[in-house]
Design a protein around this motif. Structure first.
Motif, mmCIF file in Angstrom:
data_model
loop_
_atom_site.group_PDB
_atom_site.id
_atom_site.type_symbol
_atom_site.label_atom_id
_atom_site.label_comp_id
_atom_site.label_asym_id
_atom_site.label_seq_id
_atom_site.Cartn_x
_atom_site.Cartn_y
_atom_site.Cartn_z
ATOM 1 N N THR A 189 1.547 -1.291 2.877
ATOM 2 C CA THR A 189 2.972 -0.720 3.133
ATOM 3 C C THR A 189 3.866 -1.706 3.930
ATOM 4 O OG1 THR A 189 2.331 0.626 5.104
ATOM 5 C CG2 THR A 189 2.531 1.613 2.746
ATOM 6 N N ALA A 190 3.019 -2.552 4.871
ATOM 7 C CA ALA A 190 3.883 -3.675 5.725
ATOM 8 C C ALA A 190 4.376 -4.771 4.755
ATOM 9 C CB ALA A 190 2.779 -4.144 6.576
ATOM 10 N N MET A 191 3.787 -4.766 3.271
ATOM 11 C CA MET A 191 4.269 -5.792 2.712
ATOM 12 C C MET A 191 5.698 -5.328 1.889
ATOM 13 S SD MET A 191 0.865 -7.849 1.083
ATOM 14 C CE MET A 191 0.069 -5.978 0.311
ATOM 15 N N LEU A 192 5.874 -4.045 1.924
ATOM 16 C CA LEU A 192 7.091 -3.606 1.272
ATOM 17 C C LEU A 192 8.374 -4.101 1.868
ATOM 18 C CD1 LEU A 192 5.887 -0.052 0.344
ATOM 19 C CD2 LEU A 192 5.838 -1.960 -1.175
ATOM 20 N N ALA A 193 9.451 -4.203 1.151
ATOM 21 C CA ALA A 193 10.763 -4.383 1.798
ATOM 22 C C ALA A 193 11.225 -3.224 2.292
ATOM 23 C CB ALA A 193 11.814 -4.997 0.779
ATOM 24 N N VAL A 194 10.965 -2.102 1.974
ATOM 25 C CA VAL A 194 11.519 -1.007 2.791
ATOM 26 C C VAL A 194 10.460 -0.201 3.345
ATOM 27 C CG1 VAL A 194 13.516 -0.563 1.014
ATOM 28 C CG2 VAL A 194 11.453 0.376 0.251
ATOM 29 N N PRO A 195 10.496 0.809 4.205
ATOM 30 C CA PRO A 195 9.767 1.445 4.946
ATOM 31 C C PRO A 195 9.202 2.516 3.856
ATOM 32 C CG PRO A 195 11.719 1.822 6.274
ATOM 33 C CD PRO A 195 11.891 0.955 4.862
ATOM 34 N N ALA A 196 7.684 2.645 3.724
ATOM 35 C CA ALA A 196 7.235 3.870 2.884
ATOM 36 C C ALA A 196 6.465 4.878 3.715
ATOM 37 C CB ALA A 196 6.078 2.781 2.057
ATOM 38 N N THR A 197 6.433 6.361 3.288
ATOM 39 C CA THR A 197 5.563 7.153 3.717
ATOM 40 C C THR A 197 4.303 7.297 3.040
ATOM 41 O OG1 THR A 197 7.687 8.207 4.078
ATOM 42 C CG2 THR A 197 5.967 9.622 4.109
ATOM 43 N N ILE A 198 3.270 7.456 3.674
ATOM 44 C CA ILE A 198 2.080 7.676 3.119
ATOM 45 C C ILE A 198 1.759 9.359 3.143
ATOM 46 C CG2 ILE A 198 -0.526 7.438 3.169
ATOM 47 C CD1 ILE A 198 0.118 4.541 4.450
#
Length: 113
Positions: free
Chosen positions: A8-17
């Motif tokens: 998720t740190a590689m994503l351009a937007v925050p992600a919820t797990i």
């Protein structure tokens, strides 16, 4: 998990797990995810699982109403690569056999086509 945080740190937007617990079968996971997805308005999912399990898992999620993108995960020690050890190849055969029986069971119960 650390792997999920790294991804998720590689994503351009925050992600919820969202972790889904009390899973006993692929079908119970699909049904629980359907409930969660309805709350969020999701209709499409990526199903990431082992290569041997991909077909049945994706069919199960499709059967409960999802549009599915199937993503076979990279599995270490799977026996599915050249020069693998005999123990790994035996585990791969056992996994294949399990999936054959499980797929037949899911079909006979009407959980997948």
């Amino acid at each position: 998990s650390a792997d999920l945080q790294h991804i998720t740190a590689m994503l351009a937007v925050p992600a919820t797990i969202i972790f889904v617990d009390s899973i006993f079968t692929t079908r119970t996971e699909a049904l629980q995810m359907r409930s969660i997805a309805q709350q969020h308005g999701w209709r499409t999912l990526a199903v990431v699982t082992s290569p041997m399990h991909t077909r049945r898992a994706c069919a199960t999620f499709e059967a409960v109403g999802f549009k599915v993108t199937c993503v076979p995960a990279d599995v270490r020690g799977s026996g599915l690569v050249p020069n693998s050890y005999p123990e790994d190849r035996f585990r791969a055969f056992r996994s294949w056999l399990y999936e054959r029986f499980a797929t037949d069971t899911y079909r006979s119960r009407g959980w997948i086509r």
